[in-house]
Write a protein that holds these residues in place. Structure first.
Motif, PDB file in Angstrom:
ATOM      1  N   GLN A  11      40.550  42.295  -0.015  1.00  0.00           N
ATOM      2  CA  GLN A  11      41.405  42.893   1.259  1.00  0.00           C
ATOM      3  C   GLN A  11      40.700  42.311   2.556  1.00  0.00           C
ATOM      4  N   GLN A  12      41.346  41.778   3.901  1.00  0.00           N
ATOM      5  CA  GLN A  12      40.381  42.176   4.888  1.00  0.00           C
ATOM      6  C   GLN A  12      40.372  42.510   5.479  1.00  0.00           C
ATOM      7  N   VAL A  13      39.316  43.354   5.105  1.00  0.00           N
ATOM      8  CA  VAL A  13      38.948  44.661   6.519  1.00  0.00           C
ATOM      9  C   VAL A  13      38.378  44.560   8.040  1.00  0.00           C
ATOM     10  N   LEU A  14      37.727  43.222   7.972  1.00  0.00           N
ATOM     11  CA  LEU A  14      37.338  43.067   9.165  1.00  0.00           C
ATOM     12  C   LEU A  14      38.365  41.652  10.039  1.00  0.00           C
ATOM     13  N   ASN A  15      38.819  41.379  10.817  1.00  0.00           N
ATOM     14  CA  ASN A  15      39.753  40.183  11.032  1.00  0.00           C
ATOM     15  C   ASN A  15      39.518  39.986  12.353  1.00  0.00           C
ATOM     16  N   GLY A  16      39.154  38.617  12.242  1.00  0.00           N
ATOM     17  CA  GLY A  16      38.430  37.729  13.757  1.00  0.00           C
ATOM     18  C   GLY A  16      37.932  39.246  14.802  1.00  0.00           C
ATOM     19  N   ILE A  17      36.984  39.464  14.543  1.00  0.00           N
ATOM     20  CA  ILE A  17      36.425  40.121  15.686  1.00  0.00           C
ATOM     21  C   ILE A  17      36.068  39.551  16.528  1.00  0.00           C
ATOM     22  N   ASP A  18      35.976  39.560  17.239  1.00  0.00           N
ATOM     23  CA  ASP A  18      35.652  39.259  19.225  1.00  0.00           C
ATOM     24  C   ASP A  18      35.034  40.612  19.175  1.00  0.00           C
ATOM     25  N   LEU A  19      33.283  40.940  19.510  1.00  0.00           N
ATOM     26  CA  LEU A  19      32.463  41.697  20.456  1.00  0.00           C
ATOM     27  C   LEU A  19      31.448  41.508  21.057  1.00  0.00           C
ATOM     28  N   GLN A  20      31.525  41.863  22.180  1.00  0.00           N
ATOM     29  CA  GLN A  20      29.773  41.165  23.297  1.00  0.00           C
ATOM     30  C   GLN A  20      29.470  42.956  23.503  1.00  0.00           C
ATOM     31  N   VAL A  21      28.018  42.602  22.821  1.00  0.00           N
ATOM     32  CA  VAL A  21      27.208  43.609  23.297  1.00  0.00           C
ATOM     33  C   VAL A  21      26.295  43.630  24.678  1.00  0.00           C
ATOM     34  N   GLN A  22      26.430  43.897  25.788  1.00  0.00           N
ATOM     35  CA  GLN A  22      25.360  43.541  26.460  1.00  0.00           C
ATOM     36  C   GLN A  22      23.784  44.914  26.058  1.00  0.00           C
ATOM     37  N   SER A  23      22.399  44.033  26.704  1.00  0.00           N
ATOM     38  CA  SER A  23      21.605  45.271  26.848  1.00  0.00           C
ATOM     39  C   SER A  23      21.980  46.307  27.393  1.00  0.00           C
ATOM     40  N   GLY A  24      21.630  47.584  26.881  1.00  0.00           N
ATOM     41  CA  GLY A  24      21.503  48.664  27.776  1.00  0.00           C
ATOM     42  C   GLY A  24      23.451  49.579  28.218  1.00  0.00           C
ATOM     43  N   GLU A  25      23.694  48.902  27.228  1.00  0.00           N
ATOM     44  CA  GLU A  25      25.218  49.468  26.940  1.00  0.00           C
ATOM     45  C   GLU A  25      25.417  50.085  26.165  1.00  0.00           C
ATOM     46  N   VAL A  26      25.992  51.386  26.191  1.00  0.00           N
ATOM     47  CA  VAL A  26      27.090  52.194  25.340  1.00  0.00           C
ATOM     48  C   VAL A  26      27.947  52.213  24.951  1.00  0.00           C
ATOM     49  N   ILE A  27      28.501  52.010  24.086  1.00  0.00           N
ATOM     50  CA  ILE A  27      29.951  51.365  23.622  1.00  0.00           C
ATOM     51  C   ILE A  27      30.672  52.816  22.517  1.00  0.00           C
ATOM     52  N   VAL A  28      31.630  52.713  22.420  1.00  0.00           N
ATOM     53  CA  VAL A  28      32.229  53.715  21.550  1.00  0.00           C
ATOM     54  C   VAL A  28      32.927  52.812  20.556  1.00  0.00           C
ATOM     55  N   ILE A  29      33.265  53.055  19.020  1.00  0.00           N
ATOM     56  CA  ILE A  29      34.252  52.380  18.868  1.00  0.00           C
ATOM     57  C   ILE A  29      34.940  53.158  18.177  1.00  0.00           C
ATOM     58  N   LEU A  30      36.466  53.400  18.251  1.00  0.00           N
ATOM     59  CA  LEU A  30      37.352  54.367  17.443  1.00  0.00           C
ATOM     60  C   LEU A  30      38.598  53.977  17.260  1.00  0.00           C
ATOM     61  N   GLY A  31      38.970  54.769  16.088  1.00  0.00           N
ATOM     62  CA  GLY A  31      40.069  53.973  15.297  1.00  0.00           C
ATOM     63  C   GLY A  31      40.374  55.036  14.073  1.00  0.00           C
ATOM     64  N   PRO A  32      41.409  54.850  13.738  1.00  0.00           N
ATOM     65  CA  PRO A  32      41.500  55.685  12.407  1.00  0.00           C
ATOM     66  C   PRO A  32      40.523  55.726  10.975  1.00  0.00           C
ATOM     67  N   SER A  33      40.681  56.583  10.654  1.00  0.00           N
ATOM     68  CA  SER A  33      39.916  56.394   8.723  1.00  0.00           C
ATOM     69  C   SER A  33      40.166  55.727   8.128  1.00  0.00           C
ATOM     70  N   GLY A  34      39.650  54.771   7.815  1.00  0.00           N
ATOM     71  CA  GLY A  34      39.530  53.422   6.920  1.00  0.00           C
ATOM     72  C   GLY A  34      40.137  52.021   7.358  1.00  0.00           C
ATOM     73  N   CYS A  35      39.822  51.761   9.326  1.00  0.00           N
ATOM     74  CA  CYS A  35      40.009  50.783   9.601  1.00  0.00           C
ATOM     75  C   CYS A  35      39.137  49.972   9.573  1.00  0.00           C
ATOM     76  N   GLY A  36      37.086  50.706   9.855  1.00  0.00           N
ATOM     77  CA  GLY A  36      36.857  49.122   9.628  1.00  0.00           C
ATOM     78  C   GLY A  36      35.544  49.823   9.864  1.00  0.00           C
ATOM     79  N   LYS A  37      35.476  50.710  11.053  1.00  0.00           N
ATOM     80  CA  LYS A  37      34.076  51.385  11.467  1.00  0.00           C
ATOM     81  C   LYS A  37      32.807  50.629  11.320  1.00  0.00           C
TER      82      LYS A  37
END
Ligand SMILES: Nc1ncnc2c1ncn2[C@@H]1O[C@H](COP(=O)(O)OP(=O)(O)OP(=O)(O)O)[C@@H](O)[C@H]1O
Ligand SMILES: [Mg+2]
Length: 135
Positions: A11-37
């Motif tokens: 089972q592929q749970v994370l598929n080609g994730i591209d994500l960049q977070v800068q220093s000091g940045e606040v982000i939210v990862i949002l998605g249904p239960s089981g999506c891989g957060k």
């Protein structure tokens, strides 16, 4: 993360994730239960294997075999959905355990930071309480 993949068996749970977070940045990862957060966060901390692609932290490629995760984890904190405090230690001593034992910091300086953080979240009055006394 760049082109990052993570499998549990077939089972592929994370598929080609591209994500960049800068220093000091606040982000939210949002998605249904089981999506891989949680899996994404666990990969960031070296708690999962069987991944491919690229994962960089401060220009260091973390997927290299040579990565010292104990070192990286001192700079990437993670609070689990179900968190665990040591029941026989006060709030302050729980907070100081990592900084004193692992990071070998001076008690005075680490305690100042711990108390400032407790004050920031309105919990300074619980400094000497034990976990069972907290809500
Ligand atoms: N150790 C594991 N072994 C096999 N499959 C797993 C494992 N951990 C998670 N999974 C599967 O991977 C997928 C993603 O799970 P994950 O826990 O990352 O989801 P989540 O987005 O954090 O969900 P929630 O919102 O419920 O916390 C789910 O299909 C889950 O069943
Ligand atoms: Mg989760």
């Amino acid at each position: 993360f760049h082109g990052f993949n993570k499998f549990f068996g077939e089972q592929q749970v994370l598929n080609g994730i591209d994500l960049q977070v800068q220093s000091g940045e606040v982000i939210v990862i949002l998605g249904p239960s089981g999506c891989g957060k949680s899996t994404l966060l666990r990969c960031l901390n070296g708690l999962e294997v069987a991944h491919s692609g690229s994962l960089k932290f401060l220009d260091r490629e973390l997927l290299d075999k040579a990565t010292d995760w104990r070192d990286i984890r001192q700079q990437i904190g993670m609070v689990f959905q179900s968190y665990h405090l040591f029941p026989h230690m006060s709030v302050l001593d729980n907070l100081l355990l990592g900084p004193l034992k692992v990071q070998k910091r001076q008690r005075r300086e680490a305690q100042q930071q711990a108390e400032a953080l407790l004050e920031r979240v309105g919990l300074l009055d619980k400094r000497d309480a034990f976990p069972r006394q907290l809500s």
